[in-house]
Design a protein around this motif. Structure first.
Motif, PDB file in Angstrom:
ATOM      1  N   ASN A 166      53.563 -17.969   6.566  1.00  0.00           N
ATOM      2  CA  ASN A 166      53.367 -18.679   7.837  1.00  0.00           C
ATOM      3  C   ASN A 166      52.132 -18.163   8.564  1.00  0.00           C
ATOM      4  N   HIS A 167      51.919 -16.852   8.528  1.00  0.00           N
ATOM      5  CA  HIS A 167      50.739 -16.269   9.170  1.00  0.00           C
ATOM      6  C   HIS A 167      49.461 -16.752   8.476  1.00  0.00           C
ATOM      7  N   ALA A 168      49.443 -16.675   7.141  1.00  0.00           N
ATOM      8  CA  ALA A 168      48.268 -17.128   6.381  1.00  0.00           C
ATOM      9  C   ALA A 168      47.996 -18.607   6.643  1.00  0.00           C
ATOM     10  N   SER A 169      49.038 -19.412   6.618  1.00  0.00           N
ATOM     11  CA  SER A 169      48.881 -20.856   6.846  1.00  0.00           C
ATOM     12  C   SER A 169      48.324 -21.146   8.228  1.00  0.00           C
ATOM     13  N   SER A 170      48.838 -20.442   9.230  1.00  0.00           N
ATOM     14  CA  SER A 170      48.359 -20.705  10.594  1.00  0.00           C
ATOM     15  C   SER A 170      46.887 -20.330  10.751  1.00  0.00           C
ATOM     16  N   LEU A 171      46.462 -19.259  10.072  1.00  0.00           N
ATOM     17  CA  LEU A 171      45.047 -18.874  10.135  1.00  0.00           C
ATOM     18  C   LEU A 171      44.156 -19.928   9.485  1.00  0.00           C
ATOM     19  N   LEU A 172      44.575 -20.450   8.340  1.00  0.00           N
ATOM     20  CA  LEU A 172      43.769 -21.432   7.607  1.00  0.00           C
ATOM     21  C   LEU A 172      43.841 -22.809   8.245  1.00  0.00           C
ATOM     22  N   GLU A 173      45.009 -23.175   8.735  1.00  0.00           N
ATOM     23  CA  GLU A 173      45.203 -24.494   9.330  1.00  0.00           C
ATOM     24  C   GLU A 173      44.234 -24.751  10.483  1.00  0.00           C
ATOM     25  N   ASN A 174      43.898 -23.712  11.207  1.00  0.00           N
ATOM     26  CA  ASN A 174      42.959 -23.851  12.327  1.00  0.00           C
ATOM     27  C   ASN A 174      41.592 -24.353  11.892  1.00  0.00           C
ATOM     28  N   HIS A 175      41.293 -24.282  10.603  1.00  0.00           N
ATOM     29  CA  HIS A 175      39.970 -24.672  10.101  1.00  0.00           C
ATOM     30  C   HIS A 175      40.001 -25.891   9.182  1.00  0.00           C
ATOM     31  N   THR A 176      41.094 -26.649   9.247  1.00  0.00           N
ATOM     32  CA  THR A 176      41.219 -27.819   8.366  1.00  0.00           C
ATOM     33  C   THR A 176      40.991 -29.128   9.080  1.00  0.00           C
ATOM     34  N   LYS A 177      40.739 -29.079  10.350  1.00  0.00           N
ATOM     35  CA  LYS A 177      40.524 -30.316  11.094  1.00  0.00           C
ATOM     36  C   LYS A 177      39.096 -30.813  10.869  1.00  0.00           C
ATOM     37  N   PRO A 178      38.896 -32.126  10.976  1.00  0.00           N
ATOM     38  CA  PRO A 178      37.535 -32.654  10.843  1.00  0.00           C
ATOM     39  C   PRO A 178      36.579 -31.977  11.822  1.00  0.00           C
ATOM     40  N   ILE A 179      35.336 -31.863  11.419  1.00  0.00           N
ATOM     41  CA  ILE A 179      34.307 -31.168  12.224  1.00  0.00           C
ATOM     42  C   ILE A 179      34.291 -31.679  13.650  1.00  0.00           C
ATOM     43  N   THR A 180      34.451 -32.980  13.850  1.00  0.00           N
ATOM     44  CA  THR A 180      34.369 -33.537  15.205  1.00  0.00           C
ATOM     45  C   THR A 180      35.501 -32.996  16.080  1.00  0.00           C
ATOM     46  N   GLU A 181      36.663 -32.678  15.492  1.00  0.00           N
ATOM     47  CA  GLU A 181      37.775 -32.132  16.267  1.00  0.00           C
ATOM     48  C   GLU A 181      37.576 -30.657  16.577  1.00  0.00           C
ATOM     49  N   LEU A 182      36.786 -29.947  15.765  1.00  0.00           N
ATOM     50  CA  LEU A 182      36.576 -28.522  15.970  1.00  0.00           C
ATOM     51  C   LEU A 182      35.523 -28.238  17.047  1.00  0.00           C
ATOM     52  N   ALA A 183      34.696 -29.220  17.347  1.00  0.00           N
ATOM     53  CA  ALA A 183      33.595 -29.013  18.313  1.00  0.00           C
ATOM     54  C   ALA A 183      34.106 -28.781  19.709  1.00  0.00           C
TER      55      ALA A 183
END
Length: 183
Positions: A166-183
């Motif tokens: 769960n910890h690993a997934s939460s760390l990676l999940e934060n970086h799986t959104k499309p670039i426009t959502e991360l801006a």
């Protein structure tokens, strides 16, 4: 945490209990262990990942699969397996953008910045309601050091602890959104 600062190895290695084992001459039972800290070379990592990938395909697991190959080009030999997983799971591949990828193959590719910690890490995280498993290994040598790349040395950990996954997934999940959502 910004992706260039994210190290799955640093975040998860200490959460796995036990002494570090050398898997150079490991038997299948050791490689299939649910939880282990290890030092190994490429063939042992490939086997551990293959067993985990087979669980997704055989059990048709619905969940998230996060894989880090260091470089996109390193995924080419197994890309069909990961494409098959997209029938059931969301599949994310992280790596240096050193080779073209098929944007229509169902896989979400996450290009890592050149200074990213994850570029030195090989990982596979499977997070499904009925199966959780993770393998992360830090590349101690880097590319171009060995005449045969399979000779590269890694230190890592494998876990089936829901808390670690769960910890690993939460760390990676934060970086799986499309670039426009991360801006």
């Amino acid at each position: 945490m910004r992706i260039q600062n994210l190290s799955l190895f640093k975040e998860c290695f200490g959460a796995v209990e036990g002494e570090t084992q050398n898997l150079g001459n490991a038997n299948l039972t050791q490689l299939q262990a649910g939880s282990i800290k290890f030092e190994s070379k490429v063939p042992q990592l490939e086997y551990m990942c293959l067993m985990m990938e087979n669980m997704v395909l055989m059990k048709k697991l619905k969940g998230n699969v996060y894989a880090g190959f260091q470089k996109f080009s390193r995924a080419k030999n197994v890309i069909e397996r990961f494409q098959a997983m997209t029938e059931y799971s969301n599949v994310y591949i992280f790596g240096e953008e050193d080779a073209p990828v098929d944007p229509n193959d169902g896989i979400h590719y996450i290009a890592l910045p050149p200074n990213s910690e994850l570029i030195r890490e090989w990982f596979l995280v499977i997070d499904a309601p009925n199966f959780k498993s993770m393998m992360v290994a830090y590349d101690l040598d880097g590319f171009g050091v060995h005449e045969v790349e399979e000779g590269r040395n890694f230190r890592g950990a494998k876990s089936s602890s829901p808390k670690v996954i769960n910890h690993a997934s939460s760390l990676l999940e934060n970086h799986t959104k499309p670039i426009t959502e991360l801006a």
